[in-house]
Design a protein around this motif. Structure first.
Motif, PDB file in Angstrom:
ATOM      1  N   ARG A   1       0.847  -1.185   0.000  1.00 23.33           N
ATOM      2  CA  ARG A   1       0.000   0.000   0.000  1.00 23.33           C
ATOM      3  C   ARG A   1       0.890   1.245   0.000  1.00 23.33           C
ATOM      4  NH1 ARG A   1      -2.292  -5.012   0.727  1.00 23.33           N
ATOM      5  NH2 ARG A   1      -4.453  -4.890   1.452  1.00 23.33           N
ATOM      6  N   ASN A   2       0.344   2.354  -0.482  1.00 27.82           N
ATOM      7  CA  ASN A   2       1.042   3.637  -0.421  1.00 27.82           C
ATOM      8  C   ASN A   2       0.771   4.259   0.941  1.00 27.82           C
ATOM      9  OD1 ASN A   2       2.061   4.007  -3.305  1.00 27.82           O
ATOM     10  ND2 ASN A   2      -0.109   3.550  -3.638  1.00 27.82           N
ATOM     11  N   ALA A   3       1.826   4.683   1.622  1.00 24.54           N
ATOM     12  CA  ALA A   3       1.693   5.124   3.008  1.00 24.54           C
ATOM     13  C   ALA A   3       2.244   6.531   3.192  1.00 24.54           C
ATOM     14  CB  ALA A   3       2.430   4.154   3.930  1.00 24.54           C
ATOM     15  N   TYR A   4       1.483   7.356   3.931  1.00 21.05           N
ATOM     16  CA  TYR A   4       1.886   8.727   4.220  1.00 21.05           C
ATOM     17  C   TYR A   4       1.611   9.006   5.699  1.00 21.05           C
ATOM     18  CZ  TYR A   4       1.623   9.142  -0.857  1.00 21.05           C
ATOM     19  OH  TYR A   4       1.790   8.944  -2.205  1.00 21.05           O
ATOM     20  N   GLY A   5       2.562   9.687   6.363  1.00 14.81           N
ATOM     21  CA  GLY A   5       2.379   9.973   7.778  1.00 14.81           C
ATOM     22  C   GLY A   5       2.984  11.296   8.185  1.00 14.81           C
ATOM     23  N   PHE A   6       2.495  11.821   9.312  1.00 12.35           N
ATOM     24  CA  PHE A   6       2.983  13.079   9.871  1.00 12.35           C
ATOM     25  C   PHE A   6       3.389  12.852  11.325  1.00 12.35           C
ATOM     26  CE2 PHE A   6       0.239  14.137   6.389  1.00 12.35           C
ATOM     27  CZ  PHE A   6       0.859  15.211   5.777  1.00 12.35           C
ATOM     28  N   GLU A   7       4.553  13.370  11.695  1.00  5.52           N
ATOM     29  CA  GLU A   7       5.017  13.282  13.077  1.00  5.52           C
ATOM     30  C   GLU A   7       5.749  14.571  13.428  1.00  5.52           C
ATOM     31  OE1 GLU A   7       5.726  12.868  16.700  1.00  5.52           O
ATOM     32  OE2 GLU A   7       4.499  11.343  15.705  1.00  5.52           O
TER      33      GLU A   7
END
Length: 281
Positions: free
Chosen positions: A228-234
């Motif tokens: 899957r294509n994954a995007y995150g913010f931290e």
């Protein structure tokens, strides 16, 4: 496959031009304040109260907990969640609608449901994860200890995409822990194995998964390894750096899992096409 982690707040997502998500997974702050370790042996040195308090006594998990705004969080999520499909799924099948999964404390569940409803997520149901033990050891002589984690599945109108391969899936799961190959980065880190199970249920190969509160990056790793294509913010730099260096560096999709998922997806599409042909004929 894309696997991107940004050292930024999710409210600044517009500048990164990320796509809409089939699934948004988030572990929101539990707002435990300075009692984060209050029932955990880690409050004391080596877990023994005879040794006196440890450096964790009276500490919060995160100094950003008080800054979390649930309304802003749902504003982001409903903006980046894919739109509802115009047609319902085939007879006996769920549609391809998107969903959210929000991990939260038991006391926060109704708040999450209510806030989701305000933002157009009209439906919700709980998920319960049963752990093999409890971290609340210091309360053992005072109460029944909590040995579960909780989450809420939220969606708009149509039932979300659902992959069960013909097997019944109930709303409680055994807490699947990770092996030594998964680095421990975050105090409330969710296991990659368990996240994979959820991602498999609610998405297909090639779909987009977003984690607005990425922490250790375990959700991104789980999604990327499944193709899957994954995007995150931290926003915390130390978690961001550790995640980039240890959790999501050089991720390679599990080729056998990806092949199996692709085959299952083809079969489901063939079934839907066949049902549609029968209806039209």
């Amino acid at each position: 496959m894309k696997c991107e982690l940004y050292n930024d707040h999710f409210e600044n997502a517009k500048s990164y031009q990320i796509p809409s998500a089939q699934l948004i997974i988030a572990d929101i702050p539990y707002n435990l304040g300075r009692k984060a370790y209050a029932s955990n042996p880690a409050w004391y040195k080596d877990g023994d109260n005879a040794n006196g308090e440890s450096e964790l006594a009276g500490k919060k998990f995160f100094d950003t907990d008080g800054d979390f705004k649930i309304n802003n969080f749902f504003d982001f999520c409903t903006r980046y969640l894919k739109k509802e499909p115009t047609k319902s799924g085939a007879c006996g099948k769920s549609s391809g609608a998107p969903a959210m999964i929000v991990f939260c404390a038991f006391e926060q569940m109704q708040m999450v449901i209510d806030e989701g409803h305000k933002h157009g997520l009209k439906h919700a149901y709980p998920l319960i994860f049963i752990k093999p033990s409890s971290a609340q050891a210091l309360k053992a002589n005072m109460k029944i200890l909590g040995g579960c984690e909780y989450a809420i599945v939220l969606y708009r109108d149509k039932l979300p995409k659902f992959n069960n391969n013909g097997k019944m899936i109930v709303n409680w799961f055994n807490w699947l822990t990770d092996g030594v190959e998964i680095p421990k980065i975050h105090p409330t880190q969710k296991p990659v194995r368990m996240l994979k199970r959820l991602i498999e249920i609610f998405t297909d190969y090639g779909d987009v998964v977003i984690d607005p509160c990425a922490g250790s990056g375990s959700t991104l790793r789980a999604a990327a390894e499944l193709g899957r294509n994954a995007y995150g913010f931290e926003i915390k730099k130390n978690f961001y750096r550790k995640s980039k260096a240890k959790m999501i560096a050089n991720i390679q999709p599990d080729i056998f899992t990806v092949m199996y998922e692709a085959q299952q997806q083809e079969r489901r599409q063939a079934f839907i096409n066949g049902q549609t042909s029968l209806l039209m004929g």
